[in-house]
Write a protein that holds these residues in place. Structure first.
Motif, mmCIF file in Angstrom:
data_model
loop_
_atom_site.group_PDB
_atom_site.id
_atom_site.type_symbol
_atom_site.label_atom_id
_atom_site.label_comp_id
_atom_site.label_asym_id
_atom_site.label_seq_id
_atom_site.Cartn_x
_atom_site.Cartn_y
_atom_site.Cartn_z
ATOM 1 N N SER A 179 -9.701 17.286 41.596
ATOM 2 C CA SER A 179 -10.168 15.903 41.638
ATOM 3 C C SER A 179 -9.135 15.034 40.924
ATOM 4 C CB SER A 179 -11.540 15.754 40.985
ATOM 5 O OG SER A 179 -11.457 16.019 39.599
ATOM 6 N N PHE A 180 -9.326 13.719 41.029
ATOM 7 C CA PHE A 180 -8.375 12.773 40.468
ATOM 8 C C PHE A 180 -9.099 11.873 39.475
ATOM 9 C CE2 PHE A 180 -6.849 13.980 44.640
ATOM 10 C CZ PHE A 180 -5.494 14.240 44.417
ATOM 11 N N LEU A 181 -8.492 11.708 38.291
ATOM 12 C CA LEU A 181 -9.043 10.828 37.267
ATOM 13 C C LEU A 181 -8.220 9.542 37.234
ATOM 14 C CD1 LEU A 181 -10.891 10.217 34.837
ATOM 15 C CD2 LEU A 181 -9.215 11.409 33.394
ATOM 16 N N TYR A 182 -8.883 8.422 37.546
ATOM 17 C CA TYR A 182 -8.234 7.113 37.561
ATOM 18 C C TYR A 182 -8.691 6.317 36.342
ATOM 19 C CZ TYR A 182 -7.409 8.292 42.469
ATOM 20 O OH TYR A 182 -7.027 8.918 43.633
ATOM 21 N N VAL A 183 -7.745 5.603 35.719
ATOM 22 C CA VAL A 183 -8.049 4.778 34.545
ATOM 23 C C VAL A 183 -7.453 3.389 34.769
ATOM 24 C CG1 VAL A 183 -7.814 4.532 32.051
ATOM 25 C CG2 VAL A 183 -8.064 6.810 33.050
ATOM 26 N N ASN A 184 -8.203 2.371 34.448
ATOM 27 C CA ASN A 184 -7.831 1.007 34.831
ATOM 28 C C ASN A 184 -6.634 0.428 34.096
ATOM 29 O OD1 ASN A 184 -9.451 0.882 32.432
ATOM 30 N ND2 ASN A 184 -9.703 -1.316 32.761
ATOM 31 N N ILE A 185 -6.163 1.055 32.995
ATOM 32 C CA ILE A 185 -5.110 0.420 32.197
ATOM 33 C C ILE A 185 -3.754 1.119 32.299
ATOM 34 C CG2 ILE A 185 -6.757 -0.544 30.557
ATOM 35 C CD1 ILE A 185 -5.950 1.714 28.616
ATOM 36 N N VAL A 186 -3.682 2.266 32.982
ATOM 37 C CA VAL A 186 -2.394 2.960 33.065
ATOM 38 C C VAL A 186 -1.575 2.400 34.221
ATOM 39 C CG1 VAL A 186 -3.359 5.053 32.049
ATOM 40 C CG2 VAL A 186 -3.255 4.830 34.546
ATOM 41 N N GLU A 187 -0.270 2.698 34.199
ATOM 42 C CA GLU A 187 0.590 2.170 35.243
ATOM 43 C C GLU A 187 0.316 2.856 36.571
ATOM 44 O OE1 GLU A 187 4.653 2.794 34.111
ATOM 45 O OE2 GLU A 187 4.694 4.852 34.855
ATOM 46 N N ASN A 188 0.698 2.208 37.642
ATOM 47 C CA ASN A 188 0.435 2.723 38.981
ATOM 48 C C ASN A 188 1.283 3.952 39.288
ATOM 49 O OD1 ASN A 188 -1.572 1.031 40.299
ATOM 50 N ND2 ASN A 188 -0.091 -0.632 40.079
ATOM 51 N N SER A 189 0.665 4.873 40.031
ATOM 52 C CA SER A 189 1.360 6.011 40.614
ATOM 53 C C SER A 189 1.140 5.956 42.118
ATOM 54 C CB SER A 189 0.821 7.326 40.060
ATOM 55 O OG SER A 189 0.953 7.385 38.661
ATOM 56 N N TYR A 190 1.916 6.729 42.837
ATOM 57 C CA TYR A 190 1.769 6.773 44.291
ATOM 58 C C TYR A 190 1.026 8.042 44.699
ATOM 59 C CZ TYR A 190 4.791 2.783 45.241
ATOM 60 O OH TYR A 190 5.308 1.521 45.319
ATOM 61 N N ILE A 191 -0.016 7.892 45.523
ATOM 62 C CA ILE A 191 -0.712 9.010 46.147
ATOM 63 C C ILE A 191 -0.708 8.760 47.646
ATOM 64 C CG2 ILE A 191 -2.870 10.313 46.343
ATOM 65 C CD1 ILE A 191 -3.570 9.517 43.554
ATOM 66 N N LYS A 226 -1.442 -3.999 28.073
ATOM 67 C CA LYS A 226 -1.183 -3.914 26.631
ATOM 68 C C LYS A 226 -2.319 -4.459 25.773
ATOM 69 C CE LYS A 226 2.836 -2.270 27.631
ATOM 70 N NZ LYS A 226 3.055 -0.807 27.558
ATOM 71 N N GLU A 227 -3.145 -5.319 26.337
ATOM 72 C CA GLU A 227 -4.288 -5.854 25.606
ATOM 73 C C GLU A 227 -5.551 -5.638 26.434
ATOM 74 O OE1 GLU A 227 -3.928 -9.771 23.961
ATOM 75 O OE2 GLU A 227 -1.732 -9.635 23.850
ATOM 76 N N PHE A 228 -6.555 -5.001 25.820
ATOM 77 C CA PHE A 228 -7.784 -4.689 26.565
ATOM 78 C C PHE A 228 -8.925 -4.447 25.590
ATOM 79 C CE2 PHE A 228 -5.298 -0.841 25.944
ATOM 80 C CZ PHE A 228 -6.209 0.050 25.412
ATOM 81 N N SER A 229 -10.141 -4.537 26.098
ATOM 82 C CA SER A 229 -11.334 -4.232 25.298
ATOM 83 C C SER A 229 -12.307 -3.336 26.065
ATOM 84 C CB SER A 229 -12.046 -5.524 24.878
ATOM 85 O OG SER A 229 -12.427 -6.274 26.023
ATOM 86 N N LYS A 230 -11.921 -2.938 27.265
ATOM 87 C CA LYS A 230 -12.767 -2.045 28.054
ATOM 88 C C LYS A 230 -11.886 -1.086 28.851
ATOM 89 C CE LYS A 230 -15.114 -3.498 31.715
ATOM 90 N NZ LYS A 230 -16.182 -4.135 32.539
ATOM 91 N N ILE A 231 -12.316 0.163 28.920
ATOM 92 C CA ILE A 231 -11.628 1.169 29.727
ATOM 93 C C ILE A 231 -12.624 1.695 30.749
ATOM 94 C CG2 ILE A 231 -10.442 3.390 29.747
ATOM 95 C CD1 ILE A 231 -9.621 2.905 26.882
ATOM 96 N N THR A 232 -12.231 1.728 31.998
ATOM 97 C CA THR A 232 -13.068 2.298 33.052
ATOM 98 C C THR A 232 -12.360 3.494 33.663
ATOM 99 O OG1 THR A 232 -12.168 0.837 34.759
ATOM 100 C CG2 THR A 232 -14.115 0.078 33.573
ATOM 101 N N LEU A 233 -13.139 4.519 33.993
ATOM 102 C CA LEU A 233 -12.607 5.755 34.554
ATOM 103 C C LEU A 233 -13.393 6.126 35.799
ATOM 104 C CD1 LEU A 233 -12.847 6.083 31.199
ATOM 105 C CD2 LEU A 233 -11.582 8.178 31.693
ATOM 106 N N ASP A 234 -12.715 6.612 36.816
ATOM 107 C CA ASP A 234 -13.339 7.129 38.028
ATOM 108 C C ASP A 234 -12.852 8.560 38.250
ATOM 109 O OD1 ASP A 234 -14.487 4.682 38.437
ATOM 110 O OD2 ASP A 234 -13.195 4.103 40.101
ATOM 111 N N ILE A 235 -13.768 9.441 38.613
ATOM 112 C CA ILE A 235 -13.410 10.805 39.001
ATOM 113 C C ILE A 235 -13.732 10.944 40.480
ATOM 114 C CG2 ILE A 235 -13.697 13.273 38.548
ATOM 115 C CD1 ILE A 235 -14.914 12.503 35.832
ATOM 116 N N ARG A 236 -12.701 11.128 41.292
ATOM 117 C CA ARG A 236 -12.879 11.157 42.746
ATOM 118 C C ARG A 236 -12.307 12.441 43.331
ATOM 119 N NH1 ARG A 236 -14.238 6.062 45.017
ATOM 120 N NH2 ARG A 236 -14.238 4.384 43.472
ATOM 121 N N ASP A 237 -12.881 12.850 44.466
ATOM 122 C CA ASP A 237 -12.410 14.067 45.127
ATOM 123 C C ASP A 237 -11.191 13.753 45.993
ATOM 124 O OD1 ASP A 237 -13.323 12.913 47.509
ATOM 125 O OD2 ASP A 237 -15.184 14.060 47.531
ATOM 126 N N ILE A 238 -10.707 14.757 46.712
ATOM 127 C CA ILE A 238 -9.475 14.579 47.490
ATOM 128 C C ILE A 238 -9.679 13.646 48.675
ATOM 129 C CG2 ILE A 238 -8.502 16.788 46.792
ATOM 130 C CD1 ILE A 238 -9.391 17.948 49.444
#
Length: 262
Positions: A179-191, A226-238
């Protein structure tokens, strides 16, 4: 760096244990700070859920009380749903389908006794092969996206001429799914050529009850926001869909932050 070294996020959002978020005191980061997932606890994965628990079937209209068979409508299509949950094997899913047919109340009909009613029979031999046989059905469609047949590797035809099929009894609880873990504050990757805020791939166990995975060599991804007060995470399948965790179990994810300057 005005930030903690680690962040623990507990519980899903709106009963979706694959969608997490946490509210923080405002954080301002220095340059070259990275984030990694270091551990995850998760509950059971519902391999049968509301997206794949429908059983479609077709019977002769003359079998149904008060139904009138005509040249244009000699058959009638119906459906029912099997319970959602974490099923341990192919045989356990087939038993749920078989029980679903047995639970149907037909009332007064042309059936002389219950042995003539539509049925799906299941047996498992010493070679751990599941044999499936239908009785008194015109057709049992197995190609719908909302059905469990793909999961248990049943395909082809089921009708009054092709009544039997055999498949391997798969032990799902031995499986590990990517599965893939996505986080709203990290830099973009290519999938597959698309940009996404991917933090890491995460192995998801199909075991019953709790599962735990600790990353022995966590991969730190640069934080873009660089500045944030909330982190969101999604766990998604392939396939890009949320992993269907049992909402009775809280997902627990530990994130670490550190400088990634070479």
């Amino acid at each position: 760096m005005d930030s903690p070294n680690s962040i623990v996020i507990v519980g899903g959002n709106e009963d979706n244990q694959a969608k997490l978020e946490t509210q923080l005191k405002p954080i301002r980061l220095d340059e070259n700070i990275g984030m990694a997932v270091t551990s995850i606890y998760h509950g059971e994965v519902m391999n049968i859920n509301e997206t794949n628990n429908t059983i479609h079937y077709v019977v002769f209209a003359s079998s149904i009380p008060h139904a009138v068979a005509t040249r244009d409508r000699a058959t009638q299509a119906y459906e029912f749903k099997i319970p959602v949950g974490n099923y341990p094997s192919t045989a356990s899913i087939m038993k749920a389908i078989s029980d679903g047919f047995r639970s149907i109340t037909w009332g007064r009909s042309r059936f002389n006794d219950r042995s003539e009613e539509p049925r799906l029979l299941v047996s498992v031999d010493k070679e751990d092969t599941v044999t499936i046989q239908i009785r008194n059905l015109v057709e049992l469609p197995v190609d719908g996206e909302d059905t469990p047949w793909k999961l248990i590797d049943v395909g082809g035809k089921f009708n009054q001429f092709f009544t039997t099929q055999s498949v391997k009894n798969i032990n799902f609880r031995q499986n590990i799914h990517p599965s893939f873990l996505y986080v709203n504050i990290v830099e973009n990757s290519y999938i597959n050529g698309r940009q996404s805020r991917l933090l890491s791939m995460v192995p998801i166990s199909m075991n019953a009850d709790w599962s735990f995975h600790e990353f022995s060599h966590p991969n730190f991804v640069p934080i873009e926001v660089k500045e944030f007060s909330k982190i969101t995470l999604d766990i998604r399948d392939i396939n890009g869909k949320y992993v269907r965790f049992d909402p009775r179990y809280k997902t627990i994810i530990t994130l670490s932050l550190k400088s990634i300057v070479a």
